[in-house]
Design a protein around this motif. Structure first.
Motif, PDB file in Angstrom:
ATOM      1  N   THR A  96      -4.584 -71.411  31.005  1.00  0.00           N
ATOM      2  CA  THR A  96      -5.453 -70.246  30.857  1.00  0.00           C
ATOM      3  C   THR A  96      -6.831 -70.496  31.445  1.00  0.00           C
ATOM      4  O   THR A  96      -7.407 -69.626  32.106  1.00  0.00           O
ATOM      5  N   ASP A 141      -3.046 -73.347  24.399  1.00  0.00           N
ATOM      6  CA  ASP A 141      -2.719 -73.243  25.823  1.00  0.00           C
ATOM      7  C   ASP A 141      -1.582 -74.194  26.215  1.00  0.00           C
ATOM      8  O   ASP A 141      -1.131 -75.020  25.428  1.00  0.00           O
ATOM      9  N   CYS A 178      -1.466 -66.068  30.551  1.00  0.00           N
ATOM     10  CA  CYS A 178      -2.541 -66.736  29.814  1.00  0.00           C
ATOM     11  C   CYS A 178      -2.124 -66.952  28.362  1.00  0.00           C
ATOM     12  O   CYS A 178      -2.463 -66.146  27.477  1.00  0.00           O
TER      13      CYS A 178
END
Length: 296
Positions: free
Chosen positions: A279, A274, A232
């Motif tokens: 994520t 991200d 993540c």
């Protein structure tokens, strides 16, 4: 699990300094959270997003509490909306947004339970108070606030407080000194990454559910930074050495099998940080597992 789900986005970025986490709810919606739940047979009502106060330059910091008034006002709105969701007799599922949103979430949910249990799935303890916080960021304080510790404007948002013995932290690996002291003083149950590595996730979840066996419901507060940044990357405060994707799925599957979870929030998704919405996609996959998605 109840077959009705009330979904609420909290585009909140007041509790920390890195911008972008306010887009987390939209990222999870884009990743198909509603469609996944409906495919599992749930009746989903989307309450939209809570209105979040703007940051104030005049009140950037107050007694080592950044954006205090804005956090308080927004938390009250969260509390009131979650109360409506509970009145609708549906499972409250919240998408965030930084973890300061839990101040309002838990203020509403704790009031509706005699003995609420909480699983805090997070790299951090979020147990700071103004005098122990190294940053003044309120997203590092929501669990302390809901224990009745901290500034009275925050602690007064919820009339009922959590009990230390009803809390379990899972995945902890970055605790401030004040948090370590408080954990020991209050006797809060913690499974750091050391315990997860030693015991394995199945045993951690078995012991967690045993520890919370006396509660009348469990709220899951899952911060995506509980997982390793390799899994993540889109979080504001990544910490290496975290939980794996598969460990987290197993945790959600075991919680689903227990039938004990009565509310949940998935927080700290930051699309700006991200990689191709990775994520948010992980968050939606974990939500599906929590709600009973199975391969066979």
């Amino acid at each position: 699990m109840m077959k009705k789900v009330s979904l609420l986005g909290v585009p909140m970025d007041l509790g920390q300094a890195r911008r972008g986490v306010d887009m987390g709810p939209s990222a999870m919606r884009y990743a198909g959270v509603i469609e996944r739940l409906e495919k599992l047979g749930y009746d989903v009502r989307d309450y939209g997003n809570v209105v979040v106060d703007e940051r104030s330059i005049e009140e950037a910091s107050h007694e080592n509490l950044k954006n205090l008034s804005a956090v308080v006002n927004t938390s009250i709105r969260i509390r009131e909306t979650v109360q409506q969701m509970i009145d609708d007799e549906a499972f409250p599922l919240l998408l965030g947004g930084d973890h300061s949103m839990s101040i309002g979430t838990l203020a509403a949910i704790t009031a509706r339970h005699e003995n609420l249990g909480v699983i805090w799935y997070d790299a951090h303890g979020d147990l700071n108070i103004p005098s122990t916080s190294p940053t003044g960021n309120i997203h590092g304080m929501p669990l302390a606030v809901n224990l009745g510790l901290g500034h009275e404007l925050l602690t007064n948002i919820g009339a009922k407080k959590l009990k230390p013995e009803n809390i379990v932290l899972i995945g902890s690996r970055d605790l401030d000194e004040g948090e370590r002291v408080l954990i020991k003083e209050l006797g809060i149950k913690v499974f750091t990454m050391h315990e997860v590595d030693m015991l394995g996730m199945a045993t951690v979840m078995e012991q967690t559910l045993q520890h919370l066996a006396h509660t009348d419901g469990i709220h899951l507060s899952l911060d995506l930074d509980g997982l390793d940044p390799m899994e993540c990357p889109g979080v504001g405060t990544p910490v290496l050495g975290g939980l794996t994707y598969r460990e987290s799925h197993l945790a959600m599957e075991l919680l689903a099998a227990s039938g004990r979870v009565t509310s949940a929030e998935f927080v700290e998704v930051n699309p700006i940080l991200d990689e191709r919405n990775k994520t948010a996609q992980v968050a939606v996959a974990l939500i599906a597992s929590l709600f009973g998605d199975q391969l066979l």
